[in-house]
Write a protein that holds these residues in place. Sequence first.
Motif, mmCIF file in Angstrom:
data_model
loop_
_atom_site.group_PDB
_atom_site.id
_atom_site.type_symbol
_atom_site.label_atom_id
_atom_site.label_comp_id
_atom_site.label_asym_id
_atom_site.label_seq_id
_atom_site.Cartn_x
_atom_site.Cartn_y
_atom_site.Cartn_z
ATOM 1 N N PRO A 27 0.746 -0.951 0.089
ATOM 2 C CA PRO A 27 0.043 -0.005 0.040
ATOM 3 C C PRO A 27 1.022 1.220 -0.144
ATOM 4 C CG PRO A 27 -0.570 -1.438 1.882
ATOM 5 C CD PRO A 27 0.582 -1.958 1.059
ATOM 6 N N GLU A 28 0.331 2.375 -0.650
ATOM 7 C CA GLU A 28 1.165 3.601 -0.548
ATOM 8 C C GLU A 28 1.387 4.027 0.906
ATOM 9 O OE1 GLU A 28 -1.474 6.472 -2.460
ATOM 10 O OE2 GLU A 28 -0.963 5.320 -4.766
ATOM 11 N N LYS A 29 2.417 4.828 0.787
ATOM 12 C CA LYS A 29 2.616 5.314 2.348
ATOM 13 C C LYS A 29 1.668 6.324 2.728
ATOM 14 C CE LYS A 29 6.353 7.992 4.465
ATOM 15 N NZ LYS A 29 7.684 8.409 4.400
ATOM 16 N N TRP A 30 1.186 7.317 1.932
ATOM 17 C CA TRP A 30 0.372 8.271 2.658
ATOM 18 C C TRP A 30 -1.074 7.680 2.688
ATOM 19 C CZ3 TRP A 30 3.460 11.794 3.859
ATOM 20 C CH2 TRP A 30 4.490 11.905 3.243
ATOM 21 N N HIS A 31 -1.458 6.658 1.955
ATOM 22 C CA HIS A 31 -2.841 6.245 2.312
ATOM 23 C C HIS A 31 -2.798 4.932 3.248
ATOM 24 C CE1 HIS A 31 -3.395 8.224 -1.534
ATOM 25 N NE2 HIS A 31 -4.571 8.845 -0.833
ATOM 26 N N GLY A 32 -1.918 4.101 3.085
ATOM 27 C CA GLY A 32 -1.576 3.052 4.248
ATOM 28 C C GLY A 32 -2.893 2.008 4.131
ATOM 29 N N LEU A 33 -3.074 1.261 5.246
ATOM 30 C CA LEU A 33 -4.025 0.312 5.030
ATOM 31 C C LEU A 33 -5.249 0.852 5.748
ATOM 32 C CD1 LEU A 33 -2.396 -2.903 6.008
ATOM 33 C CD2 LEU A 33 -3.466 -2.310 3.999
ATOM 34 N N ILE A 34 -6.546 1.138 5.013
ATOM 35 C CA ILE A 34 -7.556 1.905 5.477
ATOM 36 C C ILE A 34 -8.313 0.623 6.127
ATOM 37 C CG2 ILE A 34 -9.577 3.178 4.914
ATOM 38 C CD1 ILE A 34 -7.757 4.409 3.125
ATOM 39 N N ASP A 35 -8.453 -0.293 5.489
ATOM 40 C CA ASP A 35 -9.601 -1.341 5.829
ATOM 41 C C ASP A 35 -8.935 -2.251 7.036
ATOM 42 O OD1 ASP A 35 -11.565 -3.110 5.849
ATOM 43 O OD2 ASP A 35 -10.852 -4.239 4.397
ATOM 44 N N ILE A 36 -9.931 -2.141 8.099
ATOM 45 C CA ILE A 36 -9.453 -2.787 9.414
ATOM 46 C C ILE A 36 -9.427 -4.407 9.387
ATOM 47 C CG2 ILE A 36 -10.018 -3.291 11.769
ATOM 48 C CD1 ILE A 36 -8.985 -0.466 11.202
ATOM 49 N N GLU A 37 -10.182 -4.981 8.120
ATOM 50 C CA GLU A 37 -10.218 -6.369 8.251
ATOM 51 C C GLU A 37 -8.786 -6.857 7.318
ATOM 52 O OE1 GLU A 37 -12.675 -9.767 5.881
ATOM 53 O OE2 GLU A 37 -13.587 -8.060 6.584
ATOM 54 N N THR A 38 -8.317 -5.972 6.461
ATOM 55 C CA THR A 38 -7.372 -6.122 5.949
ATOM 56 C C THR A 38 -6.062 -6.104 6.689
ATOM 57 O OG1 THR A 38 -8.019 -5.401 3.866
ATOM 58 C CG2 THR A 38 -5.667 -5.532 3.749
ATOM 59 N N ARG A 39 -6.078 -5.195 7.614
ATOM 60 C CA ARG A 39 -4.897 -5.133 8.733
ATOM 61 C C ARG A 39 -4.537 -6.632 9.519
ATOM 62 N NH1 ARG A 39 -5.177 0.164 12.312
ATOM 63 N NH2 ARG A 39 -3.175 -0.913 12.883
ATOM 64 N N TYR A 40 -5.893 -6.957 9.810
ATOM 65 C CA TYR A 40 -5.745 -7.963 10.752
ATOM 66 C C TYR A 40 -5.583 -9.467 9.798
ATOM 67 C CZ TYR A 40 -7.122 -5.457 14.734
ATOM 68 O OH TYR A 40 -7.153 -4.493 15.536
ATOM 69 N N ARG A 41 -6.149 -9.597 8.636
ATOM 70 C CA ARG A 41 -6.024 -10.782 7.955
ATOM 71 C C ARG A 41 -4.636 -10.781 7.287
ATOM 72 N NH1 ARG A 41 -10.481 -13.789 6.570
ATOM 73 N NH2 ARG A 41 -12.452 -13.010 7.498
ATOM 74 N N GLN A 42 -4.100 -9.724 6.803
ATOM 75 C CA GLN A 42 -2.585 -9.678 6.214
ATOM 76 C C GLN A 42 -1.960 -8.786 7.038
ATOM 77 O OE1 GLN A 42 -3.661 -7.991 2.319
ATOM 78 N NE2 GLN A 42 -4.403 -10.007 1.652
ATOM 79 N N ARG A 43 -1.561 -9.655 8.319
ATOM 80 C CA ARG A 43 -0.505 -8.809 9.258
ATOM 81 C C ARG A 43 0.682 -8.182 8.714
ATOM 82 N NH1 ARG A 43 -1.512 -5.715 13.256
ATOM 83 N NH2 ARG A 43 -0.355 -5.943 15.234
ATOM 84 N N TYR A 44 1.371 -8.917 7.866
ATOM 85 C CA TYR A 44 2.503 -8.606 7.109
ATOM 86 C C TYR A 44 2.511 -7.141 6.428
ATOM 87 C CZ TYR A 44 0.438 -10.377 2.795
ATOM 88 O OH TYR A 44 -0.417 -10.468 1.629
ATOM 89 N N LEU A 45 1.356 -6.961 5.892
ATOM 90 C CA LEU A 45 1.169 -5.600 5.308
ATOM 91 C C LEU A 45 0.944 -4.511 6.273
ATOM 92 C CD1 LEU A 45 -1.266 -6.228 2.293
ATOM 93 C CD2 LEU A 45 0.827 -5.559 2.074
ATOM 94 N N ASP A 46 0.374 -4.793 7.360
ATOM 95 C CA ASP A 46 0.182 -3.901 8.468
ATOM 96 C C ASP A 46 1.782 -3.524 8.995
ATOM 97 O OD1 ASP A 46 -1.050 -2.220 10.154
ATOM 98 O OD2 ASP A 46 -1.281 -3.786 11.648
ATOM 99 N N LEU A 47 2.379 -4.332 9.116
ATOM 100 C CA LEU A 47 3.951 -4.334 9.980
ATOM 101 C C LEU A 47 4.687 -3.680 8.729
ATOM 102 C CD1 LEU A 47 4.218 -7.934 11.693
ATOM 103 C CD2 LEU A 47 4.004 -5.784 12.561
ATOM 104 N N ILE A 48 4.413 -3.765 7.777
ATOM 105 C CA ILE A 48 5.270 -3.076 6.594
ATOM 106 C C ILE A 48 4.975 -1.672 6.480
ATOM 107 C CG2 ILE A 48 5.840 -2.871 4.053
ATOM 108 C CD1 ILE A 48 5.569 -5.905 3.740
ATOM 109 N N SER A 49 3.745 -1.395 6.521
ATOM 110 C CA SER A 49 3.176 -0.022 6.263
ATOM 111 C C SER A 49 2.823 0.968 7.364
ATOM 112 C CB SER A 49 2.094 -0.131 5.291
ATOM 113 O OG SER A 49 0.945 -0.848 6.005
ATOM 114 N N ASN A 50 2.979 0.228 8.644
ATOM 115 C CA ASN A 50 2.387 0.942 10.034
ATOM 116 C C ASN A 50 3.261 1.000 10.807
ATOM 117 O OD1 ASN A 50 1.011 2.155 12.057
ATOM 118 N ND2 ASN A 50 -0.676 0.849 11.999
#
Length: 147
Positions: free
Chosen positions: A102-125
């Motif tokens: 995900p882009e740096k400025w928008h990040g992960l907006i969807d809460i469900e994606t943050r929990y299901r794809q934890r690796y994306l959350d750790l990369i972008s947040n």
Amino acid sequence: MARATTDSCEENGASLRVKVAGRIVALRKMGRATFADLLDASGTVQVLFRSNTLDDRYELLDDLDLGDWLGVIGDMFRTRSGEATVEVKKFEVLCKALRSIPEKWHGLIDIETRYRQRYLDLISNEDARYMARLRSNIVTAMRGFMI
């Protein structure tokens, strides 16, 4: 990531040569120059690609995507805004990302994606990375105390 200290980018009047590797989290093209932010476990560093320095290899930057792993060799300097930056002399794509992050400025907006794809959350947040390290340190300290 092998990085120079950000306190001084020059030693004895000569520029400091560094090797840096990390995941591309931001790409900004500005004419014949491109800025990128590389992220690894120790933090983020800005790198600068110039077309006159890289010659034919500058065209390879069009194939880079967010999430690719990149290794660069270059000289440290400070931009006008005071940020420590590596001016790239050589670079190598270490690993190509199959899916863009995900882009740096928008990040992960969807809460469900943050929990299901934890690796994306750790990369972008940044906060998620901090909390994961904090939890690991707490569990390690508790285990050390209990033994």
